[in-house]
Design an enzyme around this catalytic site. Structure first.
Site, PDB file in Angstrom:
ATOM      1  N   HIS A   6     -48.340 -59.155 -10.119  1.00 56.31           N
ATOM      2  CA  HIS A   6     -47.745 -57.967 -10.729  1.00 56.31           C
ATOM      3  C   HIS A   6     -46.619 -57.458  -9.839  1.00 56.31           C
ATOM      4  CE1 HIS A   6     -47.091 -54.054 -12.378  1.00 56.31           C
ATOM      5  NE2 HIS A   6     -47.735 -53.428 -11.394  1.00 56.31           N
ATOM      6  N   CYS A  30     -51.085 -51.407 -15.538  1.00 57.69           N
ATOM      7  CA  CYS A  30     -50.415 -52.617 -15.053  1.00 57.69           C
ATOM      8  C   CYS A  30     -51.260 -53.881 -15.186  1.00 57.69           C
ATOM      9  CB  CYS A  30     -50.009 -52.431 -13.588  1.00 57.69           C
ATOM     10  SG  CYS A  30     -48.911 -51.031 -13.328  1.00 57.69           S
ATOM     11  N   ASN A  84     -40.794 -52.189 -11.753  1.00 58.18           N
ATOM     12  CA  ASN A  84     -42.169 -52.249 -12.237  1.00 58.18           C
ATOM     13  C   ASN A  84     -42.183 -51.851 -13.713  1.00 58.18           C
ATOM     14  OD1 ASN A  84     -44.877 -51.945 -12.836  1.00 58.18           O
ATOM     15  ND2 ASN A  84     -45.343 -50.625 -11.097  1.00 58.18           N
TER      16      ASN A  84
END
Length: 332
Positions: free
Chosen positions: A256, A116, A286
């Site tokens: 994020h 990520c 996500n």
């Protein structure tokens, strides 16, 4: 010597057409819209459907549009970097596939894997390449086909993930804009709490690893949450302090998009008002390395040249970091 900064001169993104809603997920696993929204804040996510559909299927049109948008000929591109944990293959790189699909022949291409945190790590790499003076046009892609490594029988992880790719053009400038500062970290304590166990050289694929769903994401949510909140907030505050940025000076925070509770906690710790924070997790989930460029792409029309933007991410490894940049152009 003149000081060169790396500046984003264009951004695009691609998401699949198929929308996987919480209602549909509830037919696949024991969950509900209320359970998912309460715990992670995700309403729907995009899923890349079909056989032999790798991440390059999203990366290729993203780069095609980026070339058109920035009036760049394929032969002008010097470097293509793809931050992804879900490349089409171990090799060749997804970057090289996307480059070939777009007629890019003069660039060196490689993939990088920081889960990520891929986009913020990638920006720092691009910044270093630009500052050598050798490279004029770099394409950084970031994104994942998380549906390919998601266990849709695991109610704790399957609501989290979606598929998307963002792409930015990065060029040199002598103006005081672009990437101003970055702070990146890693801590191997994250080895067990967040990993895909099998598929690499330590645990090659076998019937047993497939049957045990070891080629999918596994995480200890409580451990990841604790580290993500503290690290993302810490990096954001460090960057603000180091660059003498007050809350009023920051135009946008782009966290994020892992979990709405992590985003909320990061906002609370930084003290930034919510209206200055880019959030689209409810509609995309996500997408790993793709979440930050996906936000920038959606907010692009609102961005102004010299806007102060802080990007902050946390991912497997553990890896985390932040980038402070001044936006390079008025919204298009």
């Amino acid at each position: 010597m003149r000081q060169l900064n790396a500046v984003i001169t264009g951004i695009t993104a691609k998401v699949p057409d198929y929308i996987l809603t919480n209602e549909e997920l509830a037919t696949m696993v024991d969950t509900s819209d209320d359970w998912i929204m309460t715990r992670v804040g995700i309403k729907e996510r995009r899923i890349l459907k079909g056989e032999q559909q790798g991440i390059s299927v999203l990366g290729t049109p993203a780069v095609k549009e980026l070339l058109e948008k920035t009036n760049t000929a394929p032969q002008e591109v010097d470097v293509v970097i793809f931050a992804t944990s879900t490349p089409d293959h171990f090799f060749p790189s997804a970057a090289s596939i996307v480059a070939e699909n777009n007629g890019i022949k003069n660039a060196f291409c490689f993939d990088m894997e920081v889960a990520c945190s891929g986009f913020v790590y990638g920006l720092e790499i691009c910044n270093g390449l630009i500052q050598t003076g050798k490279y004029k046009k770099i394409i950084l892609l970031a994104g994942d086909k998380m549906s390919s490594i998601t266990n849709y029988k695991d109610r704790t992880t399957c609501p989290l993930f979606g598929d998307a790719v963002g792409a930015v053009m990065i060029e040199p400038t002598e103006e005081n804009i672009g990437i101003i500062d970055a702070e990146l970290h890693s801590d191997g304590v994250g080895y067990q709490p967040l990993q895909m166990k099998a598929g690499g050289s330590k645990f090659p694929a076998t019937h047993e690893t497939v049957e045990n769903a070891e080629h999918t994401v596994h995480q200890d949510g409580k451990v990841v949450f604790k580290h993500a909140v503290s690290r993302m907030a810490e990096v954001s505050l460090n960057i603000m302090e180091r660059n003498n940025l007050s809350i009023d000076d920051v135009n946008w925070l782009v966290p994020h998009q892992a979990n709405m509770r992590i985003i909320d906690a990061t906002i609370d710790r930084t003290g930034l008002p919510r209206e200055k924070v880019m959030i689209n997790i409810e509609r995309y989930g996500n997408t790993s390395a793709g979440t930050i460029p996906l936000c920038l792409w959606e907010w692009e029309p609102k961005l102004k040249k010299r806007d102060n933007i802080i990007l902050v991410a946390f991912g497997a490894g553990f890896s985390w970091g932040g980038v402070y940049l001044k936006w390079g152009y008025d919204g298009k």
